[in-house]
Design a protein around this motif. Sequence first.
Motif, PDB file in Angstrom:
ATOM      1  N   VAL A   1       0.833  -1.214   0.000  1.00  0.00           N
ATOM      2  CA  VAL A   1       0.000   0.000   0.000  1.00  0.00           C
ATOM      3  C   VAL A   1       0.861   1.255   0.000  1.00  0.00           C
ATOM      4  CG1 VAL A   1      -1.702   1.282   1.345  1.00  0.00           C
ATOM      5  CG2 VAL A   1      -1.919  -1.169   1.104  1.00  0.00           C
ATOM      6  N   LYS A   2       2.006   1.191   0.620  1.00  0.00           N
ATOM      7  CA  LYS A   2       2.867   2.367   0.669  1.00  0.00           C
ATOM      8  C   LYS A   2       3.326   2.812  -0.710  1.00  0.00           C
ATOM      9  CE  LYS A   2       4.573   1.293   5.309  1.00  0.00           C
ATOM     10  NZ  LYS A   2       5.771   1.008   6.141  1.00  0.00           N
TER      11      LYS A   2
ATOM     12  N   VAL B   1      -7.514   7.016  -1.050  1.00  0.00           N
ATOM     13  CA  VAL B   1      -8.808   6.437  -0.695  1.00  0.00           C
ATOM     14  C   VAL B   1      -8.867   6.136   0.804  1.00  0.00           C
ATOM     15  CG1 VAL B   1     -10.297   4.416  -1.034  1.00  0.00           C
ATOM     16  CG2 VAL B   1      -9.186   5.499  -2.987  1.00  0.00           C
ATOM     17  N   ALA B   2      -7.772   5.615   1.341  1.00  0.00           N
ATOM     18  CA  ALA B   2      -7.745   5.304   2.763  1.00  0.00           C
ATOM     19  C   ALA B   2      -7.951   6.554   3.607  1.00  0.00           C
ATOM     20  CB  ALA B   2      -6.412   4.629   3.111  1.00  0.00           C
ATOM     21  N   LYS B   3      -7.345   7.658   3.235  1.00  0.00           N
ATOM     22  CA  LYS B   3      -7.493   8.900   3.993  1.00  0.00           C
ATOM     23  C   LYS B   3      -8.911   9.427   3.897  1.00  0.00           C
ATOM     24  CE  LYS B   3      -2.663  10.296   3.438  1.00  0.00           C
ATOM     25  NZ  LYS B   3      -1.725  11.291   2.834  1.00  0.00           N
ATOM     26  N   ILE B   4      -9.469   9.369   2.696  1.00  0.00           N
ATOM     27  CA  ILE B   4     -10.804   9.945   2.494  1.00  0.00           C
ATOM     28  C   ILE B   4     -11.854   9.167   3.280  1.00  0.00           C
ATOM     29  CG2 ILE B   4     -12.606  10.291   0.764  1.00  0.00           C
ATOM     30  CD1 ILE B   4     -10.391  11.005  -1.218  1.00  0.00           C
ATOM     31  N   PHE B   5     -11.749   7.836   3.277  1.00  0.00           N
ATOM     32  CA  PHE B   5     -12.772   7.009   3.929  1.00  0.00           C
ATOM     33  C   PHE B   5     -12.362   6.620   5.345  1.00  0.00           C
ATOM     34  CE2 PHE B   5     -13.840   6.607  -0.506  1.00  0.00           C
ATOM     35  CZ  PHE B   5     -15.224   6.661  -0.495  1.00  0.00           C
ATOM     36  N   GLY B   6     -11.269   7.171   5.853  1.00  0.00           N
ATOM     37  CA  GLY B   6     -10.893   6.951   7.236  1.00  0.00           C
ATOM     38  C   GLY B   6     -10.434   5.548   7.539  1.00  0.00           C
ATOM     39  N   GLN B   7      -9.744   4.909   6.610  1.00  0.00           N
ATOM     40  CA  GLN B   7      -9.262   3.556   6.798  1.00  0.00           C
ATOM     41  C   GLN B   7      -7.761   3.584   7.041  1.00  0.00           C
ATOM     42  OE1 GLN B   7     -11.378   1.107   6.976  1.00  0.00           O
ATOM     43  NE2 GLN B   7     -13.186   2.231   6.205  1.00  0.00           N
ATOM     44  N   VAL B   8      -7.305   2.657   7.883  1.00  0.00           N
ATOM     45  CA  VAL B   8      -5.875   2.531   8.134  1.00  0.00           C
ATOM     46  C   VAL B   8      -5.258   1.681   7.036  1.00  0.00           C
ATOM     47  CG1 VAL B   8      -6.153   2.819  10.607  1.00  0.00           C
ATOM     48  CG2 VAL B   8      -6.246   0.526   9.636  1.00  0.00           C
TER      49      VAL B   8
ATOM     50  N   SER C   1      -3.361  -0.882   7.175  1.00  0.00           N
ATOM     51  CA  SER C   1      -3.443  -2.331   7.370  1.00  0.00           C
ATOM     52  C   SER C   1      -4.775  -2.887   6.884  1.00  0.00           C
ATOM     53  CB  SER C   1      -3.234  -2.671   8.852  1.00  0.00           C
ATOM     54  OG  SER C   1      -4.227  -2.029   9.659  1.00  0.00           O
ATOM     55  N   LYS C   2      -5.854  -2.133   7.161  1.00  0.00           N
ATOM     56  CA  LYS C   2      -7.177  -2.570   6.682  1.00  0.00           C
ATOM     57  C   LYS C   2      -7.221  -2.547   5.163  1.00  0.00           C
ATOM     58  CE  LYS C   2     -11.702  -3.345   6.843  1.00  0.00           C
ATOM     59  NZ  LYS C   2     -12.022  -3.155   5.430  1.00  0.00           N
ATOM     60  N   VAL C   3      -6.692  -1.521   4.571  1.00  0.00           N
ATOM     61  CA  VAL C   3      -6.692  -1.432   3.119  1.00  0.00           C
ATOM     62  C   VAL C   3      -5.826  -2.532   2.531  1.00  0.00           C
ATOM     63  CG1 VAL C   3      -6.115   0.042   1.171  1.00  0.00           C
ATOM     64  CG2 VAL C   3      -7.135   1.039   3.207  1.00  0.00           C
ATOM     65  N   GLN C   4      -4.652  -2.786   3.154  1.00  0.00           N
ATOM     66  CA  GLN C   4      -3.760  -3.846   2.665  1.00  0.00           C
ATOM     67  C   GLN C   4      -4.452  -5.201   2.737  1.00  0.00           C
ATOM     68  OE1 GLN C   4      -0.251  -3.212   1.670  1.00  0.00           O
ATOM     69  NE2 GLN C   4      -0.850  -5.109   0.657  1.00  0.00           N
ATOM     70  N   SER C   5      -5.211  -5.430   3.780  1.00  0.00           N
ATOM     71  CA  SER C   5      -5.939  -6.701   3.920  1.00  0.00           C
ATOM     72  C   SER C   5      -6.997  -6.850   2.846  1.00  0.00           C
ATOM     73  CB  SER C   5      -6.554  -6.774   5.307  1.00  0.00           C
ATOM     74  OG  SER C   5      -7.345  -7.929   5.440  1.00  0.00           O
ATOM     75  N   ASP C   6      -7.735  -5.771   2.569  1.00  0.00           N
ATOM     76  CA  ASP C   6      -8.769  -5.823   1.529  1.00  0.00           C
ATOM     77  C   ASP C   6      -8.155  -6.120   0.175  1.00  0.00           C
ATOM     78  OD1 ASP C   6     -10.635  -5.270   3.466  1.00  0.00           O
ATOM     79  OD2 ASP C   6     -10.711  -3.107   3.031  1.00  0.00           O
ATOM     80  N   ILE C   7      -7.037  -5.526  -0.100  1.00  0.00           N
ATOM     81  CA  ILE C   7      -6.384  -5.758  -1.389  1.00  0.00           C
ATOM     82  C   ILE C   7      -5.869  -7.196  -1.457  1.00  0.00           C
ATOM     83  CG2 ILE C   7      -4.414  -5.089  -2.812  1.00  0.00           C
ATOM     84  CD1 ILE C   7      -4.768  -2.265  -1.860  1.00  0.00           C
ATOM     85  N   GLN C   8      -5.301  -7.700  -0.368  1.00  0.00           N
ATOM     86  CA  GLN C   8      -4.751  -9.042  -0.355  1.00  0.00           C
ATOM     87  C   GLN C   8      -5.838 -10.081  -0.593  1.00  0.00           C
ATOM     88  OE1 GLN C   8      -1.497  -9.269  -0.139  1.00  0.00           O
ATOM     89  NE2 GLN C   8      -1.452 -11.514  -0.384  1.00  0.00           N
ATOM     90  N   VAL C   9      -7.010  -9.823  -0.045  1.00  0.00           N
ATOM     91  CA  VAL C   9      -8.116 -10.772  -0.199  1.00  0.00           C
ATOM     92  C   VAL C   9      -8.641 -10.769  -1.629  1.00  0.00           C
ATOM     93  CG1 VAL C   9     -10.483 -11.272   0.529  1.00  0.00           C
ATOM     94  CG2 VAL C   9      -8.743 -10.699   2.221  1.00  0.00           C
ATOM     95  N   ASN C  10      -8.676  -9.604  -2.291  1.00  0.00           N
ATOM     96  CA  ASN C  10      -9.348  -9.472  -3.575  1.00  0.00           C
ATOM     97  C   ASN C  10      -8.389  -9.303  -4.752  1.00  0.00           C
ATOM     98  OD1 ASN C  10     -12.329  -9.173  -2.716  1.00  0.00           O
ATOM     99  ND2 ASN C  10     -11.271  -7.646  -1.454  1.00  0.00           N
TER     100      ASN C  10
END
Length: 1368
Positions: free
Chosen positions: A247-248, A256-263, A265-274
């Motif tokens: 993600v870095k 997107v993470a900043k706009i929707f208030g996501q950390v 790690s959460k974004v990295q997990s979503d990407i890893q799953v999909n």
Amino acid sequence: MASTPQAKPVDRRINSLSRGGSGLTRNSSRSRANIVSHNDAYTFALRVAYLHYLLQPKQKRKQFIPAPKVPRKPAKFGDLIQDFSNTKDAKPQKFPRGFMGSLDKRIQGVVQGSERLPEFKDAAVRRSFAVAYTAFAEPGFRQRMDKERRLEDLVLIFYSKATQCLQAGASPHDDSWKPMVDRHVALFVRLISATMKDHGNDKDKPELMGRLSTLENKLLTYDQDLVIDTGGGGTTIEVVVPPSHDVKDMVLVQVVAKIFGQVNSKVQSDIQVNKTTWNEAAALTDLKSYQHCLNANTKRTLRSDDFDVEDGYRIWKKAEIPDLTHMMAEILQAKPSLVKASSNTADSNKPLPQINASYMAQDQAYSELAKSITSPVEQDSLSYGFDQPADMSTLKFVNDEPSIYLEGATYTFIPPEPRAYYRAILMNVMTYDQLHPPQEPEGQATTAPFSRDSLNLLNEICTRWRIPQFSRLVLFLDVAAQKFLDQETSLDDLDTAFKFIKNPPEDKKAIHAHSASLSSIDQSHWTILDFAQYRQVLLNLHEALLRDLYDLLQHCYDTKLRAEMSPGPVLEVLEEHINNDPSFSRGAEELEIFKSQVIEGLCEKASAVYRSYLEAEVPQNQEEWQFYHVVQLGKSVVKLCERIMKRYKKNPDIMGVNPLTILVETMFPSFENDAKDLIQRILQVAQTKNSEVDLQDGFDLYKELVEIRRIHQGVLPNRPFAFHIEGLLAEFVWRWIRITDLRMVDLMDQAVKQDQFQVRSQNSEEPATDDERHSISVIDIFRLFNETADQIFTLEWDDDVTYAKFMTALAKTFGVGITRYCEVLEQRFTREMDRLPPAQTTAAKQTKQEQWKEQFIQRAKEYKEAWSNKEKIEPYDFYPESFVKLNNIEYAMVQLDNLERLMNVDACAEVLAKNSPPKEKNRKPSKYVFTIKIVEGENLKACDANGSSDPYVVLGDEYQNRLAKTRVVIRSLNPHWEESIDITVTGALNIIATVWDFDHFGDHDFVGRTSLKLDPVHFSDYMPREYWLNLDTQGRLLLRVSMEGERDDIQFHFGKAFRLLKRTERDMTRKITDKLTQYINSSLSLDALRSLVSRGITASVQSLWNRQSVQPTLTQADIAAALQPLFAYFDDNFKVMKQTLTEAAMKMVMTRLWKEVLVAVEGLLVPPLADKPSMQKPVTQQEMDIVFKWLELLFEFFIGGRDEQTGEAMGVTPEILKSPKYHELASLNFFYFETTDNLIRTSERMTSATVARAHQSNNRLSAPASLGPAFGGFMGQTAVRRTKSIMLSRNLGTMKKAKEDKRKEAQADPNDDMILRILRMRPEAANYLRDRSRQRERLAAAAAAEMIVRQSLAAGGPRFGANNLPRR
């Protein structure tokens, strides 16, 4: 509401929307009913951001690989030149004219080592160029080159010379020099190309430049670079770096993470799953599905029913095809493995099947794709890298589905309702950027209201979801409007939003219309939903802004208005973004309703504000009311008006509403009526209490009311003011003028009392300037006058007649002050000039017996001096204070003239004359001013032991009141006083003139007495008269009397003041010159003349006694030497005067002395004018010559020399010295020695000419010409020319003009006065003198009668101009 022709499609669109499901369109573009959850918006935004990362150009690193050595092969130069000259279908190419000169300079730079290109620094290259330069300079070759201008010849010559230069010194078997020839020739060709580029010839000769480049490349086929390679060979290749999937490293994912208030790690997990689902193949499948739906015209894309006109749909669809092609190409470029091979190697030897059209299109697509892959785009470029669109629908990709159900197809990266999802994301983006304002780097264009990262995310989403540009901008404005209506954003944010859609930032990745402004896109090409939504947003904003504007205007009368309360920004947004938009229409009725509501609200607000002012400034108890309260109330009203004018100076009208007009219409009538009632009540209470309102309060009130009236007239010109301010408050001005008049005399006395009458020099070492030679009293007096007049000026009185009356009263008051000032100054001046010498002062302290003894000694001394006729006269010891007083009078005349112009005296007089009633115009004056001028005396009684007298005249009335006293004329029996006084009478008055002889000791001796009756009835023609009054003892006295009606007229008052100042100045000047007159008369006496002549006679007798052959006579030097004591006496006194007197006063004293000189010279030659023979004897021719020589010398002395640079006289100007008296004396030479008969005939001829001119003047209905000074017998009188009246002395201009007219008339109308004076010394002319006197009396009487008749005919009064009275 009626619609315009342009609005008809709009109505159809709205109607089509209202009908509902008649047309099949994309749901997401139809409705906003579905609400997108926060998680769904986040998920689809993350998918697009992750796809953007996958499609980014892969990072590469550099890797060095050594290159093998390439053997050199010699070039065949002849073949190269042949190819250069014989290019297929090429025309002969010639270098430009004058090119050889430029090339020579470049070759010289190579030879000298100053060429800037590094490859020319080699020594061998410089030698080759030197040899070639010598060949180029050969005249024959140079002439041929200038004519043919063929580059082939130039290159061949260089090749030949370079070969010779490199071969020289080499052994026959050494061939190492041969490759260098091609290199040097290539350098020469490069130099030719560089020279042509420097002179701009590359644009004119493109084909020639191409050939030169080809030739250079061929010459360097086996040479890597022109610079000699000293190192080993090798090359650098790029190696692809595999993606990290961190993600870095994903820029948009972090956004997107900043706009929707996501950390992260959460974004990295979503990407890893999909990440197995969110890949390039899924993106390519989405685009293929979208393309099939577009071609099939399904609801999954926009359809023709979504557009108002078919052209709009066709243009949108046409733009979609190349965009889809580029997007597919981008995916294939990022993932080339998605493309299937077009053929298998195992089947390569099989015959090719028949190719149909579909396969031909597929092959063409593969061909284009292959080109894009083999020629990748730049990494940092955001474009897709394709210039020509291609249909990708026929391509076969890996994992292609055998069939796609178009209506039910689902996308991986495109949400089910792109429009709703985009709006939800847009709302989150705007909220985030609002909480975290973007900080753009310095020098980089702003992307407000978004940050640059947010804008890149939105652009990527719109590109992947295929949202048109107009929909993007309409949705953005819809979100911005919702936030403004919900009061989440300010008006500035709304203005920024409008500016964004009108000028969106450039999107470098956009292929078609993604950076276009909303106004640049034809509204007929929008979707129906976008147009309806855009119009509804404008309507909602218009209503909201009008509500805000109404609320803001309700605060416009507040004392302090914050910056955010200004209606300017609201109006700017309304006019610039809403009212001027062609999609928006507003009804006139709605605007009128809004206008009436605003006016009603402002009227109530203005009334409330005035009531608050009234309660705050005016007490409840009427007994406590004062003008101060009315003034403060008026100041509050005026201050509010000024604040409103300043506040709305640039835009006085707001949507047809003028806050200032409403304020004046509402507040001013109430204030005017209240002010009138308050003033009347205050005056009534003051009258009841027998008190007076303070003057300053009255003036302050007037000024405040005038300011309010000015605003009233400017805003409401057709509505009159409630009351007449001037009529209500004029009494305050009159009371102030009366108080000033009562204090004027005391103010003058105080000013004189505090004055030391000293020169105000700042530097004692330098002479004082003229501005420093008058004292403080006159400065204070005219400062008082100007401040007094300014008190009226600053009122700006709006009634011309009353204002003119004010000025008239002030002029009278100023006249009283000037009269007192002149009186006190002249008294002090007289005491200083008539002071006793030190010896006489000592004698005055002696006893009576000692005084009689001293008087006896003084008498004996006088008899002795009379017998010896040798008296020495010392220069007079003047006081500097006396001269300062004269300077003050001169300064006062100048300042009074300035004040006269400042008060606009003539305009005031015209206004009063025009507006005065007819009865008042014809009313006779109740008071009369008699001006009595004591001119001279003749043949007075001698009272002193020396056979002379020191006469002066005292005037008194029949009630024994002393009216005036003249100065003392030393030692004269025929004195000239020339002094005037004014006497104001209401009826007839007898005056007594008594002549006295001045004595320093004891009582003054009586010389004689006479009387005259001043009766206004006898002077009804207002013509001056002269009277010879015989004294009761011996001799007679000449008085000149004139009369004017006393008038309350501003010009009359100024005339009296000016005449008094001039008379005081003249009297002071006479008193000064009288101290010098005794020596003038002594030096220019008949005794001095005959003493000079007798010295010449004595010298002649002595020469006869001594029997000399030549008899001595008087020389010019002897005549001039006789005046040297007088000149020395003048110089001694002038030296003292110049230290104190101003330049103007000094010239005035010298001019007066010159008159005394002329009188003394005149007395030597002729007796005074009278009707009887004189005892005086004429002078001889020799004496006449001496007298005129003296006059010439005195004339030059009074001029004082001339300036070397300007040539102007440094003393009195010749124009002043050549007075009428001077010309009369000059005329004596023509008549003095004529016979009596000739003189009588000449006199009769002049008399006839004078009478003829008088008759001619009468025929023209003009005043009769002057008949000259009159003479007569006992109580003889005659009318003379009317001059120096008060009205002719009202300012310096009229006084100067009257003096100039007198001079011109004296020169243009000669008379026989000098002849008559000569005839007085002829006894045989006694009868003629008597007859001539009677004739003149008859002519004067006839002229007076004629004047009376004319005055009766002209009794209608003067005509005046328009009633326009400038204040200053």
